[in-house]
Scaffold this active site. Structure first.
Site, PDB file in Angstrom:
ATOM      1  N   CYS A 183       0.844  -1.188   0.000  1.00  0.00           N
ATOM      2  CA  CYS A 183       0.000   0.000   0.000  1.00  0.00           C
ATOM      3  C   CYS A 183       0.885   1.245   0.000  1.00  0.00           C
ATOM      4  CB  CYS A 183      -0.906  -0.007   1.235  1.00  0.00           C
ATOM      5  SG  CYS A 183      -1.860   1.517   1.441  1.00  0.00           S
ATOM      6  N   ASP A 190      -0.194  -6.023   0.376  1.00  0.00           N
ATOM      7  CA  ASP A 190      -1.467  -6.348  -0.252  1.00  0.00           C
ATOM      8  C   ASP A 190      -1.272  -7.637  -1.050  1.00  0.00           C
ATOM      9  OD1 ASP A 190      -2.873  -4.038   0.624  1.00  0.00           O
ATOM     10  OD2 ASP A 190      -1.907  -2.859  -0.948  1.00  0.00           O
TER      11      ASP A 190
END
EC number: 1.7.1.13
Length: 276
Positions: A183, A190
């Site tokens: 992120c 992620d």
């Protein structure tokens, strides 16, 4: 000292409905880096969000709990930053509404205003499938994850790893559960699976896997990462038709599933991975 550690610190969440918490980010910022200017986009698509932690108070003050699916068109001017969406949904927790229709109408209006285009909102979640990329009427997916490939690039997506054969045209589906990025706001990882349905020159599978792994330490929003994969595959492999969907795992009670495809292709059936 333990008092200096971030663990256990209280986070001030909103106690009243507040649509101003939504933080839109212009998609143009990420698309400019991909060479996508103000003209027509080379893809169609959407971002399908799943919200697992949705609640509000009814007219008598009793809590109501729900799940929801949000569909944001890829052509919208803005994406919505995920933490701001989480805070916005939390702002519903202590607010009273006359019924489900009012809550849905508020969410539709607020998300549409933030995205700059109509956002569809429905209560409930799509079913969980096998997570292997298989879909009715489509070729049997080929998993990339067991290829005997040495990977050594992790810091930034490297499209030079992609190539395709000029000697063979195929209609196939490729799948991997090894996509990871970070992120750009929080630096947190992620995780995602990705399904790539392609008609055109046969893509070198080892190079494709190495390319997907090269996202591993890349900082990028989910939507931007998927658009980069699309643009790089189109430029390096020259498919006649391309459809790809990434299913990101949940963070903060939300997961995002961006889908991008050459215009005219139907979207994949809504579903979730076992990891979601």
């Amino acid at each position: 000292m333990t008092s200096e550690l971030p663990l256990g610190r209280e986070v001030a969440y909103p106690r009243a409905y507040d649509p101003s918490l939504l933080f839109p980010i212009p998609r143009a910022q990420g698309r400019a880096a991909l060479g996508l200017g103000d003209g027509a986009l080379p893809f169609a698509g959407h971002d399908r969000w799943h919200a697992y932690e949705l609640s509000w108070l009814d007219g008598r003050g009793r809590p109501v709990v729900e799940t929801a699916t949000f569909l944001v068109p890829a052509g919208s001017p803005n994406l919505v930053e995920s933490k701001s969406l989480k805070l916005y949904l939390n702002s519903l927790n202590g607010s009273r509404f006359d019924g489900r229709d009012e809550v849905r109408a508020r969410i539709v209006a607020d998300l549409s205003a933030a995205a700059g285009a109509p956002v569809a909102v429905e209560f409930g979640l799509p079913p969980v499938d096998a997570g292997d990329g298989a879909m009715p009427g489509a070729p049997v997916p080929v998993s990339l994850d067991d290829l005997d490939v040495e990977c050594d690039e992790y810091d930034a997506p490297n499209p030079a790893l992609l190539s395709a054969s000029d000697d063979e045209v195929v209609d196939e589906v490729l799948h991997s559960a090894l996509l990871k990025s970070n992120c750009p706001v929080t630096g947190q990882p992620d995780w995602a699976s990705i399904r790539i349905a392609v008609r055109g020159p046969r893509i070198d599978r080892a190079g494709l896997l190495r390319y997907l792994v090269s996202f591993r330490e890349h900082a990028g929003f989910h939507e931007q990462c998927v658009e980069q994969v699309f643009v790089d595959l189109m430029a390096r492999c020259r498919p006649q038709a391309l459809s790809l969907e990434a299913r990101y795992t949940r963070r903060g009670g939300l997961d995002i599933n961006p889908w991008r495809a050459t215009p005219g292709l139907a979207p994949p059936p809504a579903a979730r991975d076992p990891r979601q």
